[in-house]
Design a protein around this motif. Structure first.
Motif, PDB file in Angstrom:
ATOM      1  N   GLU A  39       0.803  -1.218   0.000  1.00 46.25           N
ATOM      2  CA  GLU A  39       0.000   0.000   0.000  1.00 46.25           C
ATOM      3  C   GLU A  39       0.841   1.276   0.000  1.00 46.25           C
ATOM      4  O   GLU A  39       0.421   2.298  -0.529  1.00 46.25           O
ATOM      5  N   GLU A  40       2.019   1.219   0.604  1.00 51.38           N
ATOM      6  CA  GLU A  40       2.879   2.403   0.664  1.00 51.38           C
ATOM      7  C   GLU A  40       3.712   2.567  -0.605  1.00 51.38           C
ATOM      8  O   GLU A  40       4.464   3.517  -0.741  1.00 51.38           O
ATOM      9  N   ASN A  41       3.605   1.595  -1.513  1.00 54.70           N
ATOM     10  CA  ASN A  41       4.382   1.597  -2.755  1.00 54.70           C
ATOM     11  C   ASN A  41       5.882   1.692  -2.467  1.00 54.70           C
ATOM     12  O   ASN A  41       6.622   2.370  -3.157  1.00 54.70           O
ATOM     13  N   SER A  42       6.299   0.955  -1.442  1.00 56.38           N
ATOM     14  CA  SER A  42       7.699   0.975  -1.011  1.00 56.38           C
ATOM     15  C   SER A  42       8.552  -0.059  -1.737  1.00 56.38           C
ATOM     16  O   SER A  42       9.776  -0.009  -1.673  1.00 56.38           O
ATOM     17  N   GLY A  43       7.895  -1.002  -2.390  1.00 51.54           N
ATOM     18  CA  GLY A  43       8.633  -2.100  -3.017  1.00 51.54           C
ATOM     19  C   GLY A  43       8.827  -3.277  -2.071  1.00 51.54           C
ATOM     20  O   GLY A  43       9.475  -4.259  -2.423  1.00 51.54           O
TER      21      GLY A  43
END
Length: 87
Positions: A18-22
């Motif tokens: 969800e945080e698009n952190s990978g």
């Protein structure tokens, strides 16, 4: 694994990231495995064993600051070598 499996895995990973952190957390990894098991009528009791095996397999590759977080690349690489851990 085939392209369809890779696409399904990437889609599920991106939904959980969800945080698009990978990275996804250990809890999110548990959700990923649990969802896949439900789709394949698998035994939920296997989830902890699989997560422990994933941790053992990837543990030496994980840096201290990312312990309990898993990248798409690491998990997909493991999926290619040991598909039964995730499916």
């Amino acid at each position: 694994t085939n392209l369809h499996s890779e696409e399904k895995f990437k889609f599920a990973f991106l939904l959980l990231d969800e945080e698009n952190s990978g990275y996804i957390s250990k809890n999110e990894l548990e959700i990923l495995i649990k969802l896949n098991f439900k789709l394949n009528n698998g035994d939920i009791s296997e989830i902890r064993k699989r997560i422990n095996a994933i941790e053992k397999e990837l543990g030496s590759n994980l840096m201290e600051y990312v312990k309990d977080f898993y990248s798409y690349e690491d998990l997909y690489g493991l999926l290619e070598k040991r598909p039964l851990l995730l499916y």
